[in-house]
Design a protein around this motif. Sequence first.
Motif, PDB file in Angstrom:
ATOM      1  N   ARG A   1      33.832  35.428  35.899  1.00  0.00           N
ATOM      2  CA  ARG A   1      33.540  36.024  37.205  1.00  0.00           C
ATOM      3  C   ARG A   1      34.512  37.168  37.500  1.00  0.00           C
ATOM      4  O   ARG A   1      34.125  38.226  37.969  1.00  0.00           O
ATOM      5  CB  ARG A   1      33.624  34.948  38.295  1.00  0.00           C
ATOM      6  CG  ARG A   1      32.435  34.923  39.193  1.00  0.00           C
ATOM      7  CD  ARG A   1      32.495  33.909  40.316  1.00  0.00           C
ATOM      8  NE  ARG A   1      33.451  32.827  40.231  1.00  0.00           N
ATOM      9  CZ  ARG A   1      33.183  31.611  39.758  1.00  0.00           C
ATOM     10  NH1 ARG A   1      31.984  31.317  39.322  1.00  0.00           N
ATOM     11  NH2 ARG A   1      34.106  30.688  39.744  1.00  0.00           N
ATOM     12  N   GLU A   2      35.773  36.954  37.198  1.00  0.00           N
ATOM     13  CA  GLU A   2      36.796  37.981  37.414  1.00  0.00           C
ATOM     14  C   GLU A   2      36.518  39.206  36.548  1.00  0.00           C
ATOM     15  O   GLU A   2      36.599  40.344  37.025  1.00  0.00           O
ATOM     16  CB  GLU A   2      38.177  37.398  37.098  1.00  0.00           C
ATOM     17  CG  GLU A   2      39.327  38.311  37.461  1.00  0.00           C
ATOM     18  CD  GLU A   2      40.669  37.641  37.206  1.00  0.00           C
ATOM     19  OE1 GLU A   2      41.508  38.285  36.556  1.00  0.00           O
ATOM     20  OE2 GLU A   2      40.866  36.496  37.654  1.00  0.00           O
ATOM     21  N   ASP A   3      36.177  38.982  35.286  1.00  0.00           N
ATOM     22  CA  ASP A   3      35.847  40.095  34.387  1.00  0.00           C
ATOM     23  C   ASP A   3      34.622  40.857  34.888  1.00  0.00           C
ATOM     24  O   ASP A   3      34.610  42.096  34.901  1.00  0.00           O
ATOM     25  CB  ASP A   3      35.582  39.592  32.958  1.00  0.00           C
ATOM     26  CG  ASP A   3      36.845  39.089  32.268  1.00  0.00           C
ATOM     27  OD1 ASP A   3      37.958  39.352  32.771  1.00  0.00           O
ATOM     28  OD2 ASP A   3      36.712  38.409  31.232  1.00  0.00           O
TER      29      ASP A   3
ATOM     30  N   VAL B   1      24.792  29.264  33.288  1.00  0.00           N
ATOM     31  CA  VAL B   1      25.060  30.623  33.729  1.00  0.00           C
ATOM     32  C   VAL B   1      26.556  30.809  33.888  1.00  0.00           C
ATOM     33  O   VAL B   1      27.320  29.864  33.980  1.00  0.00           O
ATOM     34  CB  VAL B   1      24.322  30.982  35.041  1.00  0.00           C
ATOM     35  CG1 VAL B   1      22.834  30.982  34.835  1.00  0.00           C
ATOM     36  CG2 VAL B   1      24.707  30.073  36.167  1.00  0.00           C
ATOM     37  N   ASN B   2      26.940  32.065  33.939  1.00  0.00           N
ATOM     38  CA  ASN B   2      28.334  32.466  33.998  1.00  0.00           C
ATOM     39  C   ASN B   2      28.975  31.985  35.289  1.00  0.00           C
ATOM     40  O   ASN B   2      28.821  32.579  36.323  1.00  0.00           O
ATOM     41  CB  ASN B   2      28.352  33.996  33.894  1.00  0.00           C
ATOM     42  CG  ASN B   2      29.702  34.590  34.181  1.00  0.00           C
ATOM     43  OD1 ASN B   2      30.691  33.882  34.251  1.00  0.00           O
ATOM     44  ND2 ASN B   2      29.735  35.885  34.346  1.00  0.00           N
ATOM     45  N   ASP B   3      29.712  30.892  35.212  1.00  0.00           N
ATOM     46  CA  ASP B   3      30.361  30.424  36.423  1.00  0.00           C
ATOM     47  C   ASP B   3      31.835  30.133  36.227  1.00  0.00           C
ATOM     48  O   ASP B   3      32.465  29.604  37.113  1.00  0.00           O
ATOM     49  CB  ASP B   3      29.631  29.218  37.012  1.00  0.00           C
ATOM     50  CG  ASP B   3      29.641  28.004  36.106  1.00  0.00           C
ATOM     51  OD1 ASP B   3      30.068  28.135  34.947  1.00  0.00           O
ATOM     52  OD2 ASP B   3      29.229  26.925  36.552  1.00  0.00           O
ATOM     53  N   SER B   4      32.396  30.508  35.082  1.00  0.00           N
ATOM     54  CA  SER B   4      33.830  30.289  34.921  1.00  0.00           C
ATOM     55  C   SER B   4      34.591  31.339  35.723  1.00  0.00           C
ATOM     56  O   SER B   4      34.147  32.481  35.853  1.00  0.00           O
ATOM     57  CB  SER B   4      34.234  30.348  33.444  1.00  0.00           C
ATOM     58  OG  SER B   4      34.366  31.679  33.016  1.00  0.00           O
ATOM     59  N   PRO B   5      35.739  30.985  36.271  1.00  0.00           N
ATOM     60  CA  PRO B   5      36.513  31.946  37.059  1.00  0.00           C
ATOM     61  C   PRO B   5      36.901  33.200  36.255  1.00  0.00           C
ATOM     62  O   PRO B   5      36.889  34.301  36.792  1.00  0.00           O
ATOM     63  CB  PRO B   5      37.755  31.152  37.468  1.00  0.00           C
ATOM     64  CG  PRO B   5      37.319  29.720  37.432  1.00  0.00           C
ATOM     65  CD  PRO B   5      36.312  29.643  36.315  1.00  0.00           C
TER      66      PRO B   5
ATOM     67  N   SER C   1      21.308  30.923  41.874  1.00  0.00           N
ATOM     68  CA  SER C   1      20.351  31.619  42.746  1.00  0.00           C
ATOM     69  C   SER C   1      20.062  33.051  42.314  1.00  0.00           C
ATOM     70  O   SER C   1      19.065  33.625  42.730  1.00  0.00           O
ATOM     71  CB  SER C   1      20.840  31.606  44.194  1.00  0.00           C
ATOM     72  OG  SER C   1      22.063  32.288  44.295  1.00  0.00           O
ATOM     73  N   ALA C   2      20.925  33.639  41.510  1.00  0.00           N
ATOM     74  CA  ALA C   2      20.724  35.014  41.032  1.00  0.00           C
ATOM     75  C   ALA C   2      21.272  35.098  39.612  1.00  0.00           C
ATOM     76  O   ALA C   2      22.443  35.376  39.403  1.00  0.00           O
ATOM     77  CB  ALA C   2      21.419  36.021  41.943  1.00  0.00           C
ATOM     78  N   SER C   3      20.424  34.842  38.655  1.00  0.00           N
ATOM     79  CA  SER C   3      20.851  34.766  37.265  1.00  0.00           C
ATOM     80  C   SER C   3      20.871  36.140  36.612  1.00  0.00           C
ATOM     81  O   SER C   3      19.837  36.774  36.440  1.00  0.00           O
ATOM     82  CB  SER C   3      19.917  33.830  36.501  1.00  0.00           C
ATOM     83  OG  SER C   3      20.335  33.720  35.168  1.00  0.00           O
ATOM     84  N   ALA C   4      22.069  36.602  36.247  1.00  0.00           N
ATOM     85  CA  ALA C   4      22.272  37.844  35.497  1.00  0.00           C
ATOM     86  C   ALA C   4      21.690  39.067  36.201  1.00  0.00           C
ATOM     87  O   ALA C   4      20.993  39.871  35.618  1.00  0.00           O
ATOM     88  CB  ALA C   4      21.709  37.706  34.090  1.00  0.00           C
ATOM     89  N   VAL C   5      22.012  39.213  37.496  1.00  0.00           N
ATOM     90  CA  VAL C   5      21.471  40.297  38.308  1.00  0.00           C
ATOM     91  C   VAL C   5      22.576  41.283  38.671  1.00  0.00           C
ATOM     92  O   VAL C   5      23.582  40.903  39.272  1.00  0.00           O
ATOM     93  CB  VAL C   5      20.828  39.757  39.606  1.00  0.00           C
ATOM     94  CG1 VAL C   5      20.344  40.899  40.490  1.00  0.00           C
ATOM     95  CG2 VAL C   5      19.690  38.821  39.283  1.00  0.00           C
TER      96      VAL C   5
ATOM     97  N   VAL D   1      28.367  48.037  44.126  1.00  0.00           N
ATOM     98  CA  VAL D   1      27.861  47.477  42.871  1.00  0.00           C
ATOM     99  C   VAL D   1      28.241  46.003  42.829  1.00  0.00           C
ATOM    100  O   VAL D   1      29.395  45.649  43.063  1.00  0.00           O
ATOM    101  CB  VAL D   1      28.441  48.212  41.644  1.00  0.00           C
ATOM    102  CG1 VAL D   1      27.958  47.564  40.349  1.00  0.00           C
ATOM    103  CG2 VAL D   1      28.076  49.690  41.682  1.00  0.00           C
ATOM    104  N   THR D   2      27.255  45.163  42.559  1.00  0.00           N
ATOM    105  CA  THR D   2      27.498  43.730  42.464  1.00  0.00           C
ATOM    106  C   THR D   2      26.903  43.185  41.169  1.00  0.00           C
ATOM    107  O   THR D   2      25.982  43.775  40.601  1.00  0.00           O
ATOM    108  CB  THR D   2      26.860  42.971  43.649  1.00  0.00           C
ATOM    109  OG1 THR D   2      25.449  43.200  43.638  1.00  0.00           O
ATOM    110  CG2 THR D   2      27.459  43.415  44.968  1.00  0.00           C
ATOM    111  N   TYR D   3      27.447  42.067  40.734  1.00  0.00           N
ATOM    112  CA  TYR D   3      26.881  41.345  39.592  1.00  0.00           C
ATOM    113  C   TYR D   3      26.949  39.869  39.918  1.00  0.00           C
ATOM    114  O   TYR D   3      27.999  39.361  40.327  1.00  0.00           O
ATOM    115  CB  TYR D   3      27.660  41.631  38.309  1.00  0.00           C
ATOM    116  CG  TYR D   3      27.156  40.826  37.132  1.00  0.00           C
ATOM    117  CD1 TYR D   3      25.975  41.194  36.478  1.00  0.00           C
ATOM    118  CD2 TYR D   3      27.826  39.703  36.685  1.00  0.00           C
ATOM    119  CE1 TYR D   3      25.494  40.454  35.419  1.00  0.00           C
ATOM    120  CE2 TYR D   3      27.353  38.962  35.618  1.00  0.00           C
ATOM    121  CZ  TYR D   3      26.184  39.344  34.982  1.00  0.00           C
ATOM    122  OH  TYR D   3      25.704  38.604  33.925  1.00  0.00           O
TER     123      TYR D   3
END
Length: 147
Positions: free
Chosen positions: A38-40, A31-35, A70-74, A63-65
């Motif tokens: 995450r910043e983008d 899952v997307n965990d690169s800094p 624990s929360a994949s692509a939400v 708005v959150t992403y």
Amino acid sequence: MRQAAPRPVRRIIVAIVAVLTVVATSSGCNVNDSPEEREDSNAVAAQIQETLAQRPEVVEVKVTYQNNISASAVAGVTITVKAGSDMEPVIEEAVRLLWLSTLHPLGVIRIGANEVEAKQRGIDRTINPTGADKAALEQKYGPRPPE
């Protein structure tokens, strides 16, 4: 009768399981965990939040992403509107903005909307943009941007 594995074998198995758990957790299971990502993602969510906040009926919006273990692509949107306002146009705009955004992957959209000082629960909606709701979203808003 079945015998338990000898102690050294059990220790090795426990060690392997522990290492695999650490690797899976720290890698986020793809899952997307690169800094940078995450910043983008945070910047896109902030832009959507700013756009929704400009609507006259909106009092507050968040708005959150998340794309982690624990929360994949939400994508989540919490909206508070002025008393007596129709929430549906705001919800539709939130869905449209998320659908057409560059947030990738987008597995679930969760929206909660309520009126200011409401005594009863507002609207809670969960949308599955990769499954059951995909065709309707594509028909209404067009295709998602490529990754």
